[in-house]
Every structure is written in structure tokens, then in C-alpha cells.
Design an enzyme around this catalytic site. Structure first.
Site, mmCIF file in Angstrom:
data_model
loop_
_atom_site.group_PDB
_atom_site.id
_atom_site.type_symbol
_atom_site.label_atom_id
_atom_site.label_comp_id
_atom_site.label_asym_id
_atom_site.label_seq_id
_atom_site.Cartn_x
_atom_site.Cartn_y
_atom_site.Cartn_z
ATOM 1 C CE LYS A 43 -0.330 0.296 4.521
ATOM 2 N NZ LYS A 43 -1.888 0.432 6.273
ATOM 3 N N GLY A 72 4.523 -6.492 8.767
ATOM 4 C CA GLY A 72 4.982 -5.488 9.533
ATOM 5 C C GLY A 72 3.935 -5.186 10.795
ATOM 6 C CG LEU A 110 20.032 3.514 22.417
ATOM 7 C CD1 LEU A 110 21.203 2.646 23.428
ATOM 8 C CD2 LEU A 110 20.568 5.028 24.351
ATOM 9 C CG MET A 130 9.386 -6.392 16.002
ATOM 10 S SD MET A 130 8.388 -5.267 16.325
ATOM 11 C CE MET A 130 6.399 -5.763 16.259
ATOM 12 C CG HIS A 137 48.986 -9.496 11.800
ATOM 13 N ND1 HIS A 137 47.850 -8.966 13.040
ATOM 14 C CD2 HIS A 137 49.573 -9.033 11.791
ATOM 15 C CE1 HIS A 137 49.176 -7.899 13.569
ATOM 16 N NE2 HIS A 137 49.733 -8.103 13.104
HETATM 17 P P1 FAD Z 1 7.941 -4.315 6.733
HETATM 18 O O1 FAD Z 1 9.087 -4.019 6.441
HETATM 19 O O2 FAD Z 1 7.224 -2.904 8.348
HETATM 20 O O3 FAD Z 1 6.622 -4.475 5.981
HETATM 21 C C1 FAD Z 1 5.232 -4.875 6.058
HETATM 22 C C2 FAD Z 1 4.618 -3.388 4.300
HETATM 23 O O4 FAD Z 1 3.757 -3.908 4.601
HETATM 24 C C3 FAD Z 1 4.510 -2.311 4.651
HETATM 25 O O5 FAD Z 1 4.887 -1.230 3.822
HETATM 26 C C4 FAD Z 1 3.539 -1.988 4.826
HETATM 27 O O6 FAD Z 1 3.082 -0.414 4.225
HETATM 28 C C5 FAD Z 1 2.118 -3.009 4.414
HETATM 29 N N1 FAD Z 1 1.355 -3.125 4.324
HETATM 30 C C6 FAD Z 1 0.802 -3.241 5.573
HETATM 31 N N2 FAD Z 1 -0.647 -3.393 5.826
HETATM 32 C C7 FAD Z 1 -0.970 -3.457 4.265
HETATM 33 C C8 FAD Z 1 -1.949 -3.831 3.173
HETATM 34 N N3 FAD Z 1 -3.336 -4.495 4.446
HETATM 35 N N4 FAD Z 1 -1.901 -3.997 2.111
HETATM 36 C C9 FAD Z 1 -0.756 -3.784 1.487
HETATM 37 N N5 FAD Z 1 -0.010 -3.474 2.266
HETATM 38 C C10 FAD Z 1 0.267 -3.351 3.815
HETATM 39 N N6 FAD Z 1 15.819 -4.002 11.950
HETATM 40 C C11 FAD Z 1 17.387 -4.668 11.362
HETATM 41 O O7 FAD Z 1 17.204 -6.294 10.967
HETATM 42 N N7 FAD Z 1 18.407 -3.203 11.017
HETATM 43 C C12 FAD Z 1 18.442 -2.529 11.646
HETATM 44 O O8 FAD Z 1 18.950 -1.518 11.156
HETATM 45 C C13 FAD Z 1 16.813 -1.678 11.052
HETATM 46 N N8 FAD Z 1 16.843 -0.712 11.942
HETATM 47 C C14 FAD Z 1 15.252 -0.072 11.640
HETATM 48 C C15 FAD Z 1 15.163 1.418 12.043
HETATM 49 C C16 FAD Z 1 14.131 1.931 12.325
HETATM 50 C C17 FAD Z 1 13.524 3.388 12.681
HETATM 51 C C18 FAD Z 1 12.694 1.337 12.507
HETATM 52 C C19 FAD Z 1 11.798 1.991 12.667
HETATM 53 C C20 FAD Z 1 13.086 -0.892 12.123
HETATM 54 C C21 FAD Z 1 14.236 -1.182 11.927
HETATM 55 N N9 FAD Z 1 15.055 -1.819 11.456
HETATM 56 C C22 FAD Z 1 15.616 -2.652 11.854
HETATM 57 C C23 FAD Z 1 13.445 -3.219 11.768
HETATM 58 C C24 FAD Z 1 12.902 -3.336 10.472
HETATM 59 O O9 FAD Z 1 12.583 -2.251 9.486
HETATM 60 C C25 FAD Z 1 11.473 -4.499 10.613
HETATM 61 O O10 FAD Z 1 11.729 -5.955 11.166
HETATM 62 C C26 FAD Z 1 11.579 -4.839 8.948
HETATM 63 O O11 FAD Z 1 10.851 -3.996 8.094
HETATM 64 C C27 FAD Z 1 10.340 -5.233 8.769
HETATM 65 O O12 FAD Z 1 10.256 -6.622 7.830
HETATM 66 P P2 FAD Z 1 8.295 -7.034 7.930
HETATM 67 O O13 FAD Z 1 8.291 -7.008 5.662
HETATM 68 O O14 FAD Z 1 8.136 -8.007 9.072
HETATM 69 O O15 FAD Z 1 7.568 -5.805 7.868
HETATM 70 P P1 NAI Z 2 12.881 -1.211 21.999
HETATM 71 O O1 NAI Z 2 12.261 -2.583 22.415
HETATM 72 O O2 NAI Z 2 14.455 -1.334 21.321
HETATM 73 O O3 NAI Z 2 13.370 -0.355 22.567
HETATM 74 C C1 NAI Z 2 12.390 0.490 23.573
HETATM 75 C C2 NAI Z 2 12.892 0.973 24.677
HETATM 76 O O4 NAI Z 2 11.680 2.055 25.700
HETATM 77 C C3 NAI Z 2 13.014 -0.434 26.456
HETATM 78 O O5 NAI Z 2 14.636 -0.239 26.484
HETATM 79 C C4 NAI Z 2 11.830 -0.245 27.073
HETATM 80 O O6 NAI Z 2 12.167 -0.310 28.210
HETATM 81 C C5 NAI Z 2 11.807 1.863 27.431
HETATM 82 N N1 NAI Z 2 10.295 2.486 26.746
HETATM 83 C C6 NAI Z 2 9.060 1.172 27.158
HETATM 84 N N2 NAI Z 2 8.327 1.989 28.222
HETATM 85 C C7 NAI Z 2 8.632 2.816 27.488
HETATM 86 C C8 NAI Z 2 7.824 4.149 28.549
HETATM 87 N N3 NAI Z 2 6.813 4.662 28.940
HETATM 88 N N4 NAI Z 2 8.590 5.168 28.553
HETATM 89 C C9 NAI Z 2 10.266 4.818 29.217
HETATM 90 N N5 NAI Z 2 11.069 4.476 27.905
HETATM 91 C C10 NAI Z 2 10.045 2.955 27.636
HETATM 92 O O7 NAI Z 2 12.517 -0.179 20.877
HETATM 93 P P2 NAI Z 2 12.597 0.699 19.715
HETATM 94 O O8 NAI Z 2 13.813 1.307 19.726
HETATM 95 O O9 NAI Z 2 11.153 1.626 19.781
HETATM 96 O O10 NAI Z 2 12.659 -0.052 18.704
HETATM 97 C C11 NAI Z 2 11.734 -1.176 17.662
HETATM 98 C C12 NAI Z 2 12.056 -2.036 16.981
HETATM 99 O O11 NAI Z 2 12.578 -2.230 16.008
HETATM 100 C C13 NAI Z 2 13.206 -3.143 17.735
HETATM 101 O O12 NAI Z 2 12.554 -4.302 18.245
HETATM 102 C C14 NAI Z 2 14.559 -3.256 17.079
HETATM 103 O O13 NAI Z 2 14.124 -4.654 17.462
HETATM 104 C C15 NAI Z 2 13.949 -2.527 15.662
HETATM 105 N N6 NAI Z 2 15.132 -1.457 15.378
HETATM 106 C C16 NAI Z 2 16.464 -2.446 15.555
HETATM 107 C C17 NAI Z 2 17.256 -1.681 14.486
HETATM 108 C C18 NAI Z 2 18.862 -2.416 14.620
HETATM 109 O O14 NAI Z 2 18.885 -3.732 14.131
HETATM 110 N N7 NAI Z 2 19.585 -1.684 14.807
HETATM 111 C C19 NAI Z 2 17.627 -0.754 14.719
HETATM 112 C C20 NAI Z 2 16.038 0.663 15.212
HETATM 113 C C21 NAI Z 2 14.513 -0.658 15.359
#
Ligand code: FAD
Ligand code: NAI
Length: 466
Positions: free
Chosen positions: A35, A145, A187, A319, A445
Site C-alpha cells: 500500500k 509488519g 540510541l 523485529m 593480520h
Molecule cells: P515491514 O517492513 O513493516 O513491511 C510491511 C509492509 O506491509 C509495509 O510496507 C506496509 O505498508 C505494508 N502493508 C501493511 N498492511 C498492508 C495491507 N493491508 N495491504 C498492503 N500492504 C500493507 N531491522 C534490522 O534488521 N536492522 C536495522 O538496522 C533496522 N533498523 C530499523 C530502524 C528503524 C528506525 C525502524 C523503525 C526499524 C528498523 N528495523 C531494523 C526493523 C525492520 O525495519 C523491520 O524488522 C522489518 O522492516 C520488518 O519487515 P516486515 O516485512 O515484517 O515488515
Molecule cells: P526497543 O524495544 O528496542 O526499545 C524500547 C525501549 O523503550 C526499551 O528499553 C523499553 O524499556 C523502553 N520503554 C518502554 N516504555 C517506556 C516508557 N513508557 N518510558 C520510557 N521508556 C520506555 O524498541 P525501539 O527502540 O522502539 O525499536 C523497535 C524495534 O525496531 C526493535 O524491536 C528493534 O528490533 C527494531 N530496530 C532494530 C534496529 C537494528 O537492528 N539496528 C534499529 C532500530 C529498530
């Protein structure tokens, strides 16, 4: 356009698009409904990729003054934030276009629109360009997602009170950024804006940051971030945010309750976790079982409704994009009659800050709680020649191995390039390797990866370089 497929994948993120490609490779006629305007899901559009682009650019910017020690001096240094954002947007644009190319190459039919499952095997799509299309298929994979979790009573306007999406596109560097949640998003994005000049304070409910990481690593990590000027308010909760339109007043209280206090901020980033996204899919009408918002699946990713499967952030587990991708491959292979499988014991986690944090397998706390007898080996980057030459000696590698069999149970790193180096440990775990296997593997190394070998030697108490 054909309306009948072998498989309909709902969602074009890393879970969905990889599943669609793998299924097409295995001979299925596949449609992928998305979407958003672009394929790639959260990860490519508003997650992994834009955050890594900003982390990379901001790290270079912040690192330049330190280069003077190596004889590299710049007379003036300035920030062009809009150029930095353009680089990020260009990176995202090229990668999302790349998925369109991959779909063409693999003959996956992309359908732009919002999908609703009306019955097993039947999907109604509200097309992005207007109108509706009804699709049918033998199987449906839900890969919709997740979305940011919000705090009750706090309205995320993506301007002053932002989720990660707003924090990836601020038009200027805030003077004061308050981050709610000391997890991965808080972070990583807190680091970006701190490096660009914001005063960043992280408010975390627990008494530690990055729940899920090993406690040794967490302590070292918080110390490193503090040194970079990031402030922490641990064991603290946000109870309200007053938005005047030009500034914010954030009310915080001790997590256990107590006297309230007000903190000023220009921008508040709410990063308290993400929740599965299933809005409008029609799950309730179909009777698809969910638990705390997550779709419940069996070990073959099938829901309780025959022919409907789910993968990625919308089901249980970390996630992470690579977890979603691997589940996409596994479910496609299972549907093709193959033995698709994901090894959940060897899924790496990385925090792309500086230093980077990376781990795979069990933490020391988990092993203690499970009463597993283990040996730990630790080696620090301070003793690594390559780290020394690069001036990046902070951090260490810790390896946890079974006390009896020496099998690697967990590897935890904080330091330069930890995110790339964790692959070696993941591979070793995937092969059921022992610490001795790592210790006896020849490492080039001078490389940072020699610290992994040294930590493996430390498990047997026979380090050579430290
Ligand atoms: P999504 O990537 O969320 O994709 C789901 C898609 O489904 C979306 O595009 C949505 O529009 C679509 N959709 C939903 N409902 C419908 C519908 N009814 N019809 C059609 N389309 C629909 N993970 C890492 O491993 N490394 C990282 O460095 C990392 N950094 C991140 C940084 C941020 C700021 C955030 C928010 C997340 C990060 N993540 C990272 C997490 C990662 O983005 C997710 O785990 C991953 O995108 C999940 O993939 P997915 O395919 O399950 O869902
Ligand atoms: P997170 O689960 O990593 O961290 C959320 C933090 O917020 C926790 O430390 C929790 O204790 C705290 N928290 C919860 N409720 C709170 C409150 N009311 N007040 C203060 N603190 C509170 O979730 P985040 O950072 O939002 O990321 C979401 C997901 O996205 C993660 O599960 C992560 O796997 C994925 N992600 C992965 C990345 C990567 O792989 N490098 C980068 C960014 C996101």
C-alpha cells in the site's frame, strides 16, 4: 491484469518481497500487494536504510575533529543538513527501485493497493490508483509488519513529537532532543542528532539501556554514549508532554512513582517499541488468532486458518529485517514442499552506533537463569593492532561457551565494525562450532576480527596477545 495466483503476499517489506521472490523462483505465480508508494516496507523506506544513511554521514561529520591526531586538519567544518537528507533519500529511492527490478527479473506481479482478506484464498485490494481488484490464490502470506507504539495521552504529530519516521526527516538540528526509550531506535537516532549538535537526553523506564543485550555490554555502551554527551535518565517514566507548538514540556517521574519533574525539549522522539500492524486485514472476521496483536502461527508459519500464513514483524520474535527475510524464504520453501527452516538461536542483533554493539545467542544472564554451566572468554580491542592504528580501541568481544562441550552459546561485542564481525560468530554457531574452532581458525593480520580469535583463546585461558 490476471487475478488468479498461486500465492498472494500482503506487504512488500523485507519479509514480503523476499518471500515473493523466493516463491517465484520455486515456480509459483506470485502477486505482492503493497500500500505504500514504494516497495521495501518499513526497513527500506523509514527504518534500517534511512537510519543507517544518517548514522554513516553523522559519524563521519562527528569524527572529523578527531582526525587532527593523525595529521588531518580541516580549517572549517560545516553541516549541510538538507544535503545529508538528500543523500539519505537518494539511497532509499535507489534501493526501493531495485526491488521493482527484482520483481520484474523474477516475474513477481506487484499490485499497488491496500489488501483485505475476505475469505481464505480471496483478497480484495483497494487500488492506490483508485478502484478495486479481487485476487484469488491457493495461499496467502501476511507480511504487514509493524508500526511505532505510542504512549497513552501523547499525540505523535511527526513534527515536534515524533516517532522514528519524523526523527529521520527533521528539517533542522534540534537544540534539545528528548528521547523516550533507551532501546535500539532511541540510541541510534539519538546518536545521529547528538553528533549533529543536539543536546540529547534519553529517558528509559528500566534501570538499563538496550534490554536484550548482555549486561557487560550495556554498561560499556552507556559509558561510551555518555562520553559522547548523551544524557540518561534511567528508571524514569514520561507521564505527559505539553506541546506549545514551538517547544515542549516533558513531565517525568521515577518509574516506581514519586515526585514529578519537567524537562524542556524542542523535539521528543517516542521510541518505546513497535507493535504488529494488522489494521484493515479482516483478521477478526476470518477468525485468525492473534495474541497481544501478534498473529499466532505454527512452526510452518501457518495461522489457525488453512492457507493463511504470516511472517516478519507481524508474528512473534525479534523485529528485525533479516529475521523477516529468512522467514520469507522459509515459508516459500515450505509451500513448495521443501524443508524451509529458520534457526532462531542464531539470529544476530546489531546497534549501528559508534562503537557498534552486536550479539548472537545467549547472554550471560540468560545462561545463569537457565543454570547452564559455561566458560567466558573476553578480549579487548585495546590489544588489537588494527584498532590501535585506526584509533578505535574502545570495546571488547566476549564469547560464552558450554563448560563441558565448548560449544559456542553466545557472542557479544562492542567496538569498531562489530556489526560486520558478528557474522563470523553467527556462522560458527550455525555450524554448531566450539570456541576452539574459532581459536584455531586462521585470522588475517592485522584485522579487527583477530579480537574474536583472542576472545576464543581466552575461553581456554590461553590468550596470546593480551
Ligand atoms: P515491514 O517492513 O513493516 O513491511 C510491511 C509492509 O506491509 C509495509 O510496507 C506496509 O505498508 C505494508 N502493508 C501493511 N498492511 C498492508 C495491507 N493491508 N495491504 C498492503 N500492504 C500493507 N531491522 C534490522 O534488521 N536492522 C536495522 O538496522 C533496522 N533498523 C530499523 C530502524 C528503524 C528506525 C525502524 C523503525 C526499524 C528498523 N528495523 C531494523 C526493523 C525492520 O525495519 C523491520 O524488522 C522489518 O522492516 C520488518 O519487515 P516486515 O516485512 O515484517 O515488515
Ligand atoms: P526497543 O524495544 O528496542 O526499545 C524500547 C525501549 O523503550 C526499551 O528499553 C523499553 O524499556 C523502553 N520503554 C518502554 N516504555 C517506556 C516508557 N513508557 N518510558 C520510557 N521508556 C520506555 O524498541 P525501539 O527502540 O522502539 O525499536 C523497535 C524495534 O525496531 C526493535 O524491536 C528493534 O528490533 C527494531 N530496530 C532494530 C534496529 C537494528 O537492528 N539496528 C534499529 C532500530 C529498530
Amino acid at each position: 491484469m490476471a487475478d488468479s495466483f498461486d500465492l498472494i503476499v500482503i506487504g512488500g517489506g523485507p519479509g514480503g518481497y523476499i518471500c515473493a521472490i523466493r516463491a517465484a523462483q520455486l515456480g509459483m505465480n506470485v502477486a505482492c500487494v503493497e500500500k505504500r508508494d514504494a516497495l521495501g516496507g518499513t526497513c527500506l523506506n523509514v527504518g534500517c536504510i534511512p537510519s543507517k544513511a544518517l548514522l554513516h554521514s553523522s559519524e563521519l561529520y562527528a569524527h572529523i575533529p578527531a582526525l587532527a591526531d593523525m595529521g588531518i586538519e580541516m580549517e572549517s567544518l560545516s553541516l549541510d543538513l538538507s544535503a545529508m537528507m538528500n543523500h539519505k533519500d537518494k539511497t532509499v529511492g535507489e534501493l526501493t527501485k531495485g526491488i521493482e527490478f527484482l520483481f520484474k527479473k523474477n516475474k513477481v506481479t506487484p499490485i499497488a493497493g491496500t489488501a483485505k482478506i475476505t475469505a481464505p484464498g480471496s483478497v480484495q485490494v483497494a487500488l492506490s490508483g483508485g478502484g478495486e481488484q479481487t485476487l484469488s490464490a491457493g495461499n496467502i502470506v501476511i507480511a504487514t509488519g509493524s508500526e511505532p507504539a505510542s504512549l497513552p495521552g501523547i499525540d505523535i504529530d511527526e513534527e515536534r513529537i515524533v516517532s522514528s519516521t519524523g526523527a529521520l526527516s527533521l528539517s533542522e538540528v534540534p537544540e534539545q532532543l528528548l528521547v523516550v526509550g533507551g532501546g535500539v531506535i532511541g540510541l541510534e537516532l539519538g546518536s545521529v542528532w547528538a553528533r549533529l549538535g543536539a543536546e540529547v537526553t534519553v529517558v528509559e523506564f528500566l534501570d538499563h539501556i538496550v534490554p536484550g543485550a548482555d549486561s557487560d555490554i550495556r554498561k560499556e555502551f552507556q559509558r561510551a554514549l555518555k562520553k559522547q554527551g548523551i544524557g540518561f535518565r534511567l528508571s524514569t517514566k514520561v507521564t505527559g508532554i505539553e506541546n506549545s507548538g514551538t517547544s515542549l514540556k516533558v513531565t517525568v517521574e521515577p518509574a516506581e512513582g514519586g515526585a514529578a519533574e519537567e524537562l524542556p525539549a524542542d523535539i521528543a522522539l517516542i521510541a518505546i517499541g513497535r507493535r504488529p500492524y494488522t489494521d484493515g486485514l479482516g483478521l477478526e472476521e476470518l477468525g485468525v488468532a492473534t495474541e497481544r496483536g501478534m498473529i499466532v502461527t505454527d512452526s510452518r508459519y501457518q495461522t489457525n486458518v488453512s492457507g493463511i500464513y504470516a511472517i516478519g514483524d507481524v508474528i512473534a520474535g525479534p523485529m528485525l529485517a533479516h529475521k523477516a527475510e529468512d522467514e520469507g524464504v522459509a515459508v516459500a520453501e515450505l509451500l513448495a514442499g521443501q524443508a524451509g527452516h529458520v534457526n532462531y538461536a542464531a539470529i544476530p542483533s546489531v546497534v549501528y552506533t559508534a562503537p557498534e554493539v552486536a550479539w548472537v545467542g545467549k547472554t550471560e544472564d540468560e545462561l545463569k537463569a537457565e543454570d547452564v554451566q559455561y566458560r567466558a572468554g573476553k578480549a579487548s580491542f585495546a590489544a588489537n593492532a588494527r584498532a590501535k592504528a585506526a584509533g578505535e580501541t574502545a570495546g571488547f568481544v566476549k564469547i560464552l561457551a558450554d563448560a563441558e562441550t565448548d560449544q559456542i552459546l553466545g557472542v557479544h561485542m562492542i567496538g569498531p565494525d562489530a556489526g560486520n564481525m558478528i557474522s563470523e560468530a553467527t556462522l560458527a554457531m550455525e555450524f554448531g562450532g566450539a570456541a576452539e574452532d574459532l581459536a584455531r581458525t586462521c585470522h588475517a593480520h592485522p584485522t579487527l576480527a583477530e579480537t574474536i580469535k583472542e576472545a576464543a583463546l581466552a575461553v581456554a585461558k590461553r590468550t596470546l596477545n593480551s
